[in-house]
Design an enzyme around this catalytic site. Structure first.
Site, mmCIF file in Angstrom:
data_model
loop_
_atom_site.group_PDB
_atom_site.id
_atom_site.type_symbol
_atom_site.label_atom_id
_atom_site.label_comp_id
_atom_site.label_asym_id
_atom_site.label_seq_id
_atom_site.Cartn_x
_atom_site.Cartn_y
_atom_site.Cartn_z
ATOM 1 N NE ARG A 104 -2.423 0.780 3.609
ATOM 2 C CZ ARG A 104 -3.150 1.140 4.659
ATOM 3 N NH1 ARG A 104 -4.456 1.082 4.590
ATOM 4 N NH2 ARG A 104 -2.587 1.525 5.766
ATOM 5 C CB THR A 108 -1.946 7.136 -3.152
ATOM 6 O OG1 THR A 108 -1.336 5.824 -3.221
ATOM 7 C CG2 THR A 108 -1.060 8.136 -3.872
ATOM 8 C CG ASP A 200 2.671 -2.700 9.048
ATOM 9 O OD1 ASP A 200 2.825 -3.896 8.708
ATOM 10 O OD2 ASP A 200 2.758 -1.761 8.252
ATOM 11 C CG ASP A 203 6.324 -3.240 9.865
ATOM 12 O OD1 ASP A 203 7.008 -3.708 8.934
ATOM 13 O OD2 ASP A 203 6.017 -2.037 9.946
HETATM 14 C C1 PRP Z 1 -1.193 -4.337 4.658
HETATM 15 C C2 PRP Z 1 -2.078 -5.553 4.830
HETATM 16 C C3 PRP Z 1 -2.954 -5.487 3.613
HETATM 17 C C4 PRP Z 1 -3.114 -4.025 3.390
HETATM 18 C C5 PRP Z 1 -4.467 -3.619 3.876
HETATM 19 O O1 PRP Z 1 -0.175 -4.588 3.784
HETATM 20 O O2 PRP Z 1 -1.366 -6.739 4.943
HETATM 21 O O3 PRP Z 1 -2.380 -6.104 2.473
HETATM 22 O O4 PRP Z 1 -2.109 -3.354 4.177
HETATM 23 O O5 PRP Z 1 -4.719 -2.300 3.586
HETATM 24 P P1 PRP Z 1 -5.824 -1.851 2.547
HETATM 25 O O6 PRP Z 1 -7.047 -2.635 2.851
HETATM 26 O O7 PRP Z 1 -5.975 -0.388 2.861
HETATM 27 O O8 PRP Z 1 -5.299 -2.084 1.165
HETATM 28 P P2 PRP Z 1 0.987 -3.521 3.493
HETATM 29 O O9 PRP Z 1 0.632 -2.644 2.342
HETATM 30 O O10 PRP Z 1 1.354 -2.825 4.774
HETATM 31 O O11 PRP Z 1 2.164 -4.433 2.983
HETATM 32 P P3 PRP Z 1 2.986 -5.581 3.748
HETATM 33 O O12 PRP Z 1 2.048 -6.738 3.958
HETATM 34 O O13 PRP Z 1 4.072 -5.877 2.802
HETATM 35 O O14 PRP Z 1 3.472 -5.015 5.063
HETATM 36 N N1 URA Z 2 -2.363 -2.658 7.158
HETATM 37 C C1 URA Z 2 -1.975 -3.107 8.380
HETATM 38 O O1 URA Z 2 -1.062 -3.940 8.489
HETATM 39 N N2 URA Z 2 -2.611 -2.644 9.464
HETATM 40 C C2 URA Z 2 -3.611 -1.750 9.392
HETATM 41 O O2 URA Z 2 -4.159 -1.372 10.439
HETATM 42 C C3 URA Z 2 -3.997 -1.296 8.117
HETATM 43 C C4 URA Z 2 -3.355 -1.771 7.021
#
Ligand code: PRP
Ligand code: URA
Length: 209
Positions: A104, A108, A200, A203
């Site tokens: 994400r 944006t 997160d 993380d």
């Molecule tokens: C997080 C999570 C989802 C997304 C959710 O991933 O694992 O994929 O955010 O958010 P949304 O519904 O607003 O799209 P992130 O983009 O942080 O990537 P990561 O899993 O690599 O940490």
């Molecule tokens: N992605 C995450 O990992 N946590 C949140 O709360 C939202 C998006």
């Protein structure tokens, strides 16, 4: 419109309460993501078709129920979805696994695709998309659109926590997709994080913060 199932099972709720705690460390968090995914998978596969087969027990012939051999695929959204794969495969060991890499954009909040590898016969499989967090719904809707472009017709979405905004978005853009969550939280904050959420997920699974 797609059905939303919130799993209120005490074991799932208990495990989720520990995941939400900021003092829960990486090892325990990772184990809990996997365990919750396993328990959710058990419930989300309730509608798998069975077929009768004849067998012999050590003492008598019997007619028993077996899975009708439906082809399944689990599709984690990278990275955080990876944490749910082992739990899913514990329940459905013969499922194939496809990967979609999305992150994400922090400005944006829109999903950016960076990886994709699907089983060759993905179009013939029932698919369960897994991602612990359904926040704005951008990542999940993009992943589902992508799977539909591949020809997938039966798709479910399983997230540990869903925000109302994300659930609405998936329902609006993909009314044929049923959604399974362990909790529906209150809202998103100004950075698109789920409140109260668990932070997160990527993380916390991989220890990258
Ligand atoms: C997080 C999570 C989802 C997304 C959710 O991933 O694992 O994929 O955010 O958010 P949304 O519904 O607003 O799209 P992130 O983009 O942080 O990537 P990561 O899993 O690599 O940490
Ligand atoms: N992605 C995450 O990992 N946590 C949140 O709360 C939202 C998006």
């Amino acid at each position: 419109m797609g059905k939303v199932t919130v799993f209120d099972h005490p074991l799932i709720q208990h495990k989720l309460s520990i995941m939400r705690d900021k003092d829960t460390g990486v090892k325990e968090f990772r184990e809990l993501v996997s365990e919750v995914a396993m328990l959710m998978c058990y419930e989300a596969t309730r509608d798998l078709p069975l077929e009768e087969v004849q067998i012999e027990t050590p003492v008598a012939p019997a007619t028993v129920n077996r899975l009708a051999g439906k082809k399944l695929a689990v599709v984690p959204i990278l990275r955080a979805g990876l944490g749910m794969v082992d739990g899913m495969l514990t329940m459905i060991p013969s499922a194939k696994v496809g990967h979609i890499g999305l992150y994400r954009d922090p400005e944006t909040l829109l999903p950016v695709k960076y990886y994709c590898k699907m089983p060759k016969d993905i179009a013939e499989r029932d698919v369960i998309v897994v991602d612990p967090m359904l926040a704005t719904g951008g990542s999940a809707t993009a992943a589902i659109t992508f799977l539909k472009e591949y020809g997938c017709k039966h798709i479910k979405l399983m997230s540990i926590i869903g925000a109302p905004e994300g659930i609405k978005k998936v329902q609006a853009e993909h009314p044929d997709v049923d959604i399974y969550v362990a909790a529906q939280d209150e809202k998103l904050n100004e950075h698109g994080y789920i409140i109260p959420g668990l932070g997160d997920a990527g993380d916390r699974i991989f220890g990258t913060k």
